[in-house]
Design a protein around this motif. Structure first.
Motif, short mmCIF file in Angstrom:
data_model
loop_
_atom_site.label_atom_id
_atom_site.label_comp_id
_atom_site.label_asym_id
_atom_site.label_seq_id
_atom_site.Cartn_x
_atom_site.Cartn_y
_atom_site.Cartn_z
N UNK A 163 -0.47 -19.62 -9.56
CA UNK A 163 0.76 -19.35 -8.82
C UNK A 163 1.42 -18.08 -9.34
N UNK A 164 1.43 -17.91 -10.66
CA UNK A 164 1.99 -16.70 -11.28
C UNK A 164 1.20 -15.46 -10.83
N UNK A 165 -0.11 -15.57 -10.82
CA UNK A 165 -0.97 -14.44 -10.42
C UNK A 165 -0.79 -14.10 -8.95
N UNK A 166 -0.60 -15.11 -8.10
CA UNK A 166 -0.34 -14.86 -6.68
C UNK A 166 0.96 -14.07 -6.53
N UNK A 167 1.99 -14.48 -7.29
CA UNK A 167 3.29 -13.80 -7.21
C UNK A 167 3.19 -12.37 -7.71
N UNK A 168 2.57 -12.18 -8.88
CA UNK A 168 2.43 -10.82 -9.45
C UNK A 168 1.63 -9.93 -8.51
N UNK A 169 0.51 -10.45 -8.00
CA UNK A 169 -0.35 -9.66 -7.10
C UNK A 169 0.36 -9.35 -5.78
N UNK A 170 1.08 -10.35 -5.25
CA UNK A 170 1.81 -10.16 -4.00
C UNK A 170 2.89 -9.10 -4.13
N UNK A 171 3.62 -9.14 -5.25
CA UNK A 171 4.67 -8.13 -5.46
C UNK A 171 4.06 -6.76 -5.75
N UNK A 172 2.87 -6.75 -6.39
CA UNK A 172 2.18 -5.47 -6.63
C UNK A 172 1.74 -4.84 -5.32
N UNK A 173 1.34 -5.68 -4.35
CA UNK A 173 0.98 -5.17 -3.02
C UNK A 173 2.20 -4.51 -2.37
N UNK A 174 3.35 -5.19 -2.47
CA UNK A 174 4.59 -4.65 -1.88
C UNK A 174 5.01 -3.34 -2.54
N UNK A 175 4.69 -3.21 -3.85
CA UNK A 175 5.07 -2.00 -4.60
C UNK A 175 3.99 -0.92 -4.53
N UNK A 176 2.85 -1.24 -3.90
CA UNK A 176 1.77 -0.27 -3.78
C UNK A 176 1.00 -0.06 -5.07
N UNK A 177 1.02 -1.05 -5.98
CA UNK A 177 0.32 -0.94 -7.26
C UNK A 177 -1.09 -1.50 -7.09
N UNK A 178 -2.04 -0.63 -6.80
CA UNK A 178 -3.41 -1.04 -6.48
C UNK A 178 -4.11 -1.67 -7.69
N UNK A 179 -3.91 -1.11 -8.87
CA UNK A 179 -4.61 -1.59 -10.07
C UNK A 179 -4.18 -3.02 -10.41
N UNK A 180 -2.88 -3.28 -10.46
CA UNK A 180 -2.39 -4.63 -10.78
C UNK A 180 -2.83 -5.62 -9.71
N UNK A 181 -2.80 -5.22 -8.45
CA UNK A 181 -3.28 -6.08 -7.37
C UNK A 181 -4.74 -6.44 -7.57
N UNK A 182 -5.57 -5.43 -7.86
CA UNK A 182 -7.01 -5.64 -8.03
C UNK A 182 -7.30 -6.58 -9.19
N UNK A 183 -6.72 -6.29 -10.35
CA UNK A 183 -6.96 -7.11 -11.53
C UNK A 183 -6.41 -8.52 -11.34
N UNK A 184 -5.24 -8.62 -10.71
CA UNK A 184 -4.64 -9.92 -10.45
C UNK A 184 -5.52 -10.78 -9.56
N UNK A 185 -6.10 -10.18 -8.52
CA UNK A 185 -6.96 -10.91 -7.59
C UNK A 185 -8.26 -11.37 -8.27
N UNK A 186 -8.81 -10.52 -9.15
CA UNK A 186 -10.04 -10.88 -9.87
C UNK A 186 -9.80 -12.12 -10.74
N UNK A 187 -8.72 -12.09 -11.51
CA UNK A 187 -8.40 -13.23 -12.38
C UNK A 187 -8.05 -14.46 -11.54
N UNK A 188 -7.33 -14.25 -10.44
CA UNK A 188 -6.94 -15.35 -9.56
C UNK A 188 -8.16 -16.07 -8.99
#
Length: 350
Positions: A163-188
């Motif tokens: 749930x934490x990773x979904x939130x972090x990755x979702x907010x990273x998408x909104x902020x345009x942070x590709x790296x955090x989104x990518x790493x977050x999705x891999x761990x998720x």
């Protein structure tokens, strides 16, 4: 490609976990029941290795492009080695902390993941200077251990982390942070695949291998998603991680109140309290999932509020809600009920 990699990590984790289960029994990485533990039989506890191997495959497929990628990977390998050894032979607290510090310093000093400054609400900037490294180290080690502390029921740490990773990755998408989104999705994806075997009744535990790895990755990604921003925005990762942070914070308060060492184990964590109230194992886990999801939603709302006073209002409501829940379930102590006693006193007067 990102969603495909998430799916690959998910399937890989599902396929690898049964093999890791066999390995755990073979090398003696098992968890024996005792008075502090909820399970009643010997369980394999090396499941975090399946999460890590799936993460590695996702990492190789996606090959995230960032100066932080390699230091994070090296640090995660050190965390995994520390966790595997602890799951096998139960390392002392000092050695385990030493492994976490080495992994953290690699990503902080070599990787440059640091909180250098915070923009203040009424103008100006707070530079941390020499304190930036110790503050960052404290955050990473603190969150790593907070995730480890909530790993007390089947599927609890894995579900809350997801749930934490979904939130972090979702907010990273909104902020345009590709790296955090990518790493977050891999761990998720890797964690969700493992959760297939870890949800109650669990067939395997993630052990310290998994809890330390997830805590490490979550702490680093939450920093990268919100580092060097306004002080209000810096509260966002704290809200996202509300469940593990609250549980750890009140565990410290509980030990101080009872004059116990901070490292002393007990059966008064959030999940223990809910079980004592009569909720089943599965109900307790789902309630804490719901709490974590509410924190995630609150973090999104908090980040979208346009005015500072609006942000303070959201934060105030959240803090009061946390305090009431803490008092209701007896997270500090059964007699600790300041707000509830005050409300009761006002009712009696009326």
């Amino acid at each position: 490609m990102l969603y495909l990699t998430l799916f690959i990590c998910f399937i890989t984790s599902i396929l690898i976990t049964p093999l890791v289960k066999k390995l755990a029994f073979k090398i003696g990485a098992t968890d024996k029941p005792n008075q502090r533990k909820v399970h009643q039989k010997i369980m394999p506890r090396l499941g975090g290795l399946a999460i890590f191997f799936s993460f590695l495959i996702g990492y190789l497929v996606l090959q995230p492009d960032s100066k932080y990628a390699l230091p994070i990977l090296i640090g995660s390998i050190i965390i995994i080695i520390t966790g595997v050894l602890d799951d096998m032979i139960e390392l002392s607290a000092k050695i385990k902390l030493g492994g976490q510090l080495v992994a953290t310093l690699i990503v902080v000093v070599y990787g440059g993941v640091q909180i250098d400054f915070i923009n203040l609400p009424f103008g100006g900037k707070l530079e941390f200077g020499m304190l930036s490294i110790p503050i960052t180290v404290l955050w990473i080690v603190g969150i790593t251990n907070a995730i480890n502390l909530i790993d007390g029921l089947d599927g609890l740490a894995a579900g809350v982390s997801s749930i934490v990773l979904i939130t972090i990755s979702g907010m990273a998408i909104m902020m345009g942070n590709v790296f955090v989104t990518s790493m977050g999705f891999i761990v998720l994806g890797s964690t969700l695949g493992f959760l297939f075997y870890n949800f109650h009744p669990a067939k395997i535990f993630m052990g310290d291998t998994g809890a330390l790895f997830l805590g490490y990755m979550i702490s680093v990604l939450s920093l990268l998603g919100f580092k060097n921003v306004a002080v209000i925005s810096f509260i966002v990762p704290v809200i996202i991680l509300g469940v593990p942070i609250s549980d750890t914070f009140f565990a410290i308060i509980r030990r101080i109140v009872k004059n116990q060492p901070l490292s002393a184990p007990d059966k008064s964590h959030l999940h223990h309290c809910l079980l004592r109230l009569g909720y089943s194992h599965r109900q307790t886990v789902l309630i804490i999932y719901g709490m974590s999801a509410i924190f995630g939603l609150a973090a999104v709302i908090f980040s979208k509020v346009q005015t500072m006073w609006g942000s303070f209002l959201v934060l105030a409501i959240l803090l009061v809600a946390i305090e009431i829940i803490v008092e209701k379930i007896g997270l500090v102590d059964k007699t600790y009920r300041p707000i509830l006693n005050m409300v009761r006193g006002l009712r009696l007067k009326n």
